[in-house]
Design a protein around this motif. Structure first.
Motif, PDB file in Angstrom:
ATOM      1  N   GLY A   1       0.813  -1.200   0.000  1.00 17.46           N
ATOM      2  CA  GLY A   1       0.000   0.000   0.000  1.00 17.46           C
ATOM      3  C   GLY A   1       0.851   1.257   0.000  1.00 17.46           C
ATOM      4  O   GLY A   1       2.080   1.216   0.032  1.00 17.46           O
ATOM      5  N   ASP A   2       0.175   2.384  -0.012  1.00 14.19           N
ATOM      6  CA  ASP A   2       0.846   3.673   0.082  1.00 14.19           C
ATOM      7  C   ASP A   2       1.341   3.901   1.507  1.00 14.19           C
ATOM      8  O   ASP A   2       0.792   3.352   2.466  1.00 14.19           O
ATOM      9  CB  ASP A   2      -0.122   4.802  -0.303  1.00 14.19           C
ATOM     10  N   TRP A   3       2.349   4.744   1.628  1.00  6.42           N
ATOM     11  CA  TRP A   3       2.868   5.099   2.947  1.00  6.42           C
ATOM     12  C   TRP A   3       1.856   5.972   3.671  1.00  6.42           C
ATOM     13  O   TRP A   3       1.256   6.866   3.077  1.00  6.42           O
ATOM     14  CB  TRP A   3       4.196   5.833   2.828  1.00  6.42           C
TER      15      TRP A   3
ATOM     16  N   PRO B   1       8.179   4.684  15.333  1.00  2.00           N
ATOM     17  CA  PRO B   1       8.458   5.984  15.939  1.00  2.00           C
ATOM     18  C   PRO B   1       7.452   7.046  15.477  1.00  2.00           C
ATOM     19  O   PRO B   1       7.001   7.024  14.326  1.00  2.00           O
ATOM     20  CB  PRO B   1       9.865   6.326  15.423  1.00  2.00           C
ATOM     21  N   ALA B   2       7.118   7.943  16.401  1.00  4.69           N
ATOM     22  CA  ALA B   2       6.244   9.057  16.030  1.00  4.69           C
ATOM     23  C   ALA B   2       6.873   9.802  14.857  1.00  4.69           C
ATOM     24  O   ALA B   2       8.078  10.030  14.818  1.00  4.69           O
ATOM     25  CB  ALA B   2       6.070   9.993  17.216  1.00  4.69           C
ATOM     26  N   GLY B   3       6.046  10.144  13.875  1.00  8.16           N
ATOM     27  CA  GLY B   3       6.519  10.849  12.695  1.00  8.16           C
ATOM     28  C   GLY B   3       6.967   9.944  11.564  1.00  8.16           C
ATOM     29  O   GLY B   3       7.314  10.423  10.483  1.00  8.16           O
ATOM     30  N   SER B   4       6.958   8.638  11.791  1.00  6.31           N
ATOM     31  CA  SER B   4       7.354   7.718  10.721  1.00  6.31           C
ATOM     32  C   SER B   4       6.147   7.390   9.847  1.00  6.31           C
ATOM     33  O   SER B   4       5.022   7.788  10.127  1.00  6.31           O
ATOM     34  CB  SER B   4       7.984   6.454  11.296  1.00  6.31           C
TER      35      SER B   4
ATOM     36  N   GLU C   1       4.983  -2.488   7.336  1.00  7.20           N
ATOM     37  CA  GLU C   1       6.365  -2.040   7.240  1.00  7.20           C
ATOM     38  C   GLU C   1       6.477  -0.613   7.757  1.00  7.20           C
ATOM     39  O   GLU C   1       5.535   0.171   7.654  1.00  7.20           O
ATOM     40  CB  GLU C   1       6.825  -2.043   5.785  1.00  7.20           C
ATOM     41  N   VAL C   2       7.650  -0.296   8.284  1.00 10.46           N
ATOM     42  CA  VAL C   2       7.981   1.067   8.676  1.00 10.46           C
ATOM     43  C   VAL C   2       9.035   1.566   7.690  1.00 10.46           C
ATOM     44  O   VAL C   2      10.054   0.897   7.470  1.00 10.46           O
ATOM     45  CB  VAL C   2       8.549   1.137  10.108  1.00 10.46           C
ATOM     46  N   GLU C   3       8.789   2.705   7.107  1.00 11.58           N
ATOM     47  CA  GLU C   3       9.720   3.259   6.132  1.00 11.58           C
ATOM     48  C   GLU C   3      11.114   3.384   6.755  1.00 11.58           C
ATOM     49  O   GLU C   3      11.272   3.943   7.844  1.00 11.58           O
ATOM     50  CB  GLU C   3       9.218   4.621   5.663  1.00 11.58           C
TER      51      GLU C   3
ATOM     52  N   GLU D   1      14.423  -2.187   8.607  1.00  8.12           N
ATOM     53  CA  GLU D   1      14.590  -3.523   8.026  1.00  8.12           C
ATOM     54  C   GLU D   1      13.526  -4.493   8.530  1.00  8.12           C
ATOM     55  O   GLU D   1      13.145  -5.418   7.828  1.00  8.12           O
ATOM     56  CB  GLU D   1      15.978  -4.069   8.348  1.00  8.12           C
ATOM     57  N   LYS D   2      13.085  -4.290   9.780  1.00  4.23           N
ATOM     58  CA  LYS D   2      12.100  -5.190  10.381  1.00  4.23           C
ATOM     59  C   LYS D   2      10.706  -4.580  10.271  1.00  4.23           C
ATOM     60  O   LYS D   2      10.536  -3.372  10.420  1.00  4.23           O
ATOM     61  CB  LYS D   2      12.427  -5.424  11.857  1.00  4.23           C
ATOM     62  N   PRO D   3       9.703  -5.410  10.035  1.00  4.52           N
ATOM     63  CA  PRO D   3       8.333  -4.882  10.023  1.00  4.52           C
ATOM     64  C   PRO D   3       7.885  -4.534  11.438  1.00  4.52           C
ATOM     65  O   PRO D   3       8.360  -5.100  12.419  1.00  4.52           O
ATOM     66  CB  PRO D   3       7.514  -6.045   9.462  1.00  4.52           C
ATOM     67  N   ALA D   4       6.958  -3.609  11.530  1.00  3.24           N
ATOM     68  CA  ALA D   4       6.404  -3.215  12.828  1.00  3.24           C
ATOM     69  C   ALA D   4       5.445  -4.272  13.353  1.00  3.24           C
ATOM     70  O   ALA D   4       5.421  -4.563  14.538  1.00  3.24           O
ATOM     71  CB  ALA D   4       5.677  -1.886  12.705  1.00  3.24           C
ATOM     72  N   CYS D   5       4.660  -4.836  12.458  1.00  2.00           N
ATOM     73  CA  CYS D   5       3.609  -5.758  12.877  1.00  2.00           C
ATOM     74  C   CYS D   5       3.416  -6.821  11.804  1.00  2.00           C
ATOM     75  O   CYS D   5       3.458  -6.520  10.607  1.00  2.00           O
ATOM     76  CB  CYS D   5       2.313  -4.977  13.097  1.00  2.00           C
ATOM     77  N   ILE D   6       3.210  -8.033  12.270  1.00  2.00           N
ATOM     78  CA  ILE D   6       2.857  -9.149  11.384  1.00  2.00           C
ATOM     79  C   ILE D   6       1.597  -9.745  11.989  1.00  2.00           C
ATOM     80  O   ILE D   6       1.597 -10.155  13.151  1.00  2.00           O
ATOM     81  CB  ILE D   6       3.970 -10.197  11.313  1.00  2.00           C
TER      82      ILE D   6
END
Length: 154
Positions: A23-25, A104-107, A134-136, A139-144
């Motif tokens: 998806g889009d960021w 992180p806030a702002g990501s 994913e977090v921009e 390397e690691k995803p935030a949630c699976i």
């Protein structure tokens, strides 16, 4: 990115096992984090105290609640795909959830979605999805999460 549209359940069935989309960021702001804390009563400093988090947190900044990240699934998925028209669509639950990295806030975050299964239920179908948030720049995803949704037809 254009939304992926499915007119029928049969079109969805053809995609079982495939990653459907990135998806889009989507930005996660400190204001959202603060509102989530207010709504849930979870006022832990790692989410709200920017100065303390900068000094004491291993993340160097405030971070979104894991459950805030999880709750964004509906928004992120809805912004990315359009399911067949149904009388009612409901979140049915989760089979598995892991919070692998902070947001992180702002990501910015985005979903990667794979349709794992479609099962018939009384009056409709149940869709089982694997969603990776994913977090921009991470390397690691935030949630699976493995999430269940149901489409009920008239």
């Amino acid at each position: 990115m254009a939304k992926i549209r499915f007119e029928t359940v049969e079109q969805l069935q053809e995609k079982i096992g495939e990653e459907l989309s990135e998806g889009d960021w989507y930005p996660v702001t400190q204001e959202q984090i603060n509102l989530f804390a207010e709504a849930t009563g979870d006022y832990q400093w790692i989410h709200l105290d920017e100065k303390r988090a900068e000094k004491e947190s291993p993340f160097g900044a405030t971070i979104a609640h894991g459950f805030l990240t999880l709750s964004l699934l509906t928004r992120l998925m809805g912004d990315t795909i359009e399911l067949p028209r149904a009388q009612m669509t409901v979140n049915y639950g989760l089979n598995r959830v892991r919070f692998a990295a902070p947001v992180p806030a702002g990501s910015r975050v985005r979903p990667r979605m794979t349709l794992l299964a479609i099962d018939e239920v009384t009056g409709g179908v149940q869709l089982t999805w694997r969603v990776i948030i994913e977090v921009e720049g991470s390397e690691k995803p935030a949630c699976i999460a493995e999430t269940l949704s149901r489409l009920y037809f008239a």
